[in-house]
Design an enzyme around this catalytic site. Structure first.
Site: not given
Ligand code: AMP
Length: 112
Positions: A28, A91-93, A98, A100
């Site tokens: 990241d 809170g997905q941006s 994906h 984490h």
């Protein structure tokens, strides 16, 4: 098309941690822990909310790979967390599914 498609296509750089024909893992760019890797399917899936039974093998494959990647990064003994932020409340941006993989320090619970 998201920024993650561009990473898959090598149009923008990333520090790759693992790759095979179905998935790609990279560090990241804004790490939230000493180790913070993202594991994505090469197939475009917008979020967890769009999964279907057709994705069962792929997601099973990715969970096993997440375990192997965590182990290869030295996280297995002390532990780590996998997180899949989903849509607004999650809170997905970036809207390419994906996983984490976070570790290298004690992680708080519950999440904010
Ligand atoms: P999420 O908020 O769950 O959608 O997570 C998206 C993640 O993608 C965030 O942790 C970002 O720091 C990370 N990210 C965004 N752009 C890049 C990039 N170009 N390379 C690596 N990670 C990225």
């Amino acid at each position: 098309m998201t920024i993650f498609s561009k990473i898959i296509n090598r149009e923008i750089p990333a520090k790759i941690a693992y790759e095979d024909d179905r998935c790609l893992a990279f560090h990241d760019v804004n790490p939230q822990a000493p180790v913070h890797v993202l594991l994505i399917p090469k197939k475009f899936i917008r979020s967890m909310a769009e999964l279907t039974s057709n994705d069962q093998d792929l997601m099973g494959h990715m969970m096993v790979k997440a375990s192997e990647i965590a182990k290869s990064l030295g996280l297995a003994e002390n532990g780590y967390r996998i997180v899949v932020n989903t849509n607004r409340d999650g809170g997905q941006s970036v809207f390419h599914l994906h996983i984490h993989i976070l570790g290298g320090r004690g992680l708080g619970w519950p999440p904010g």
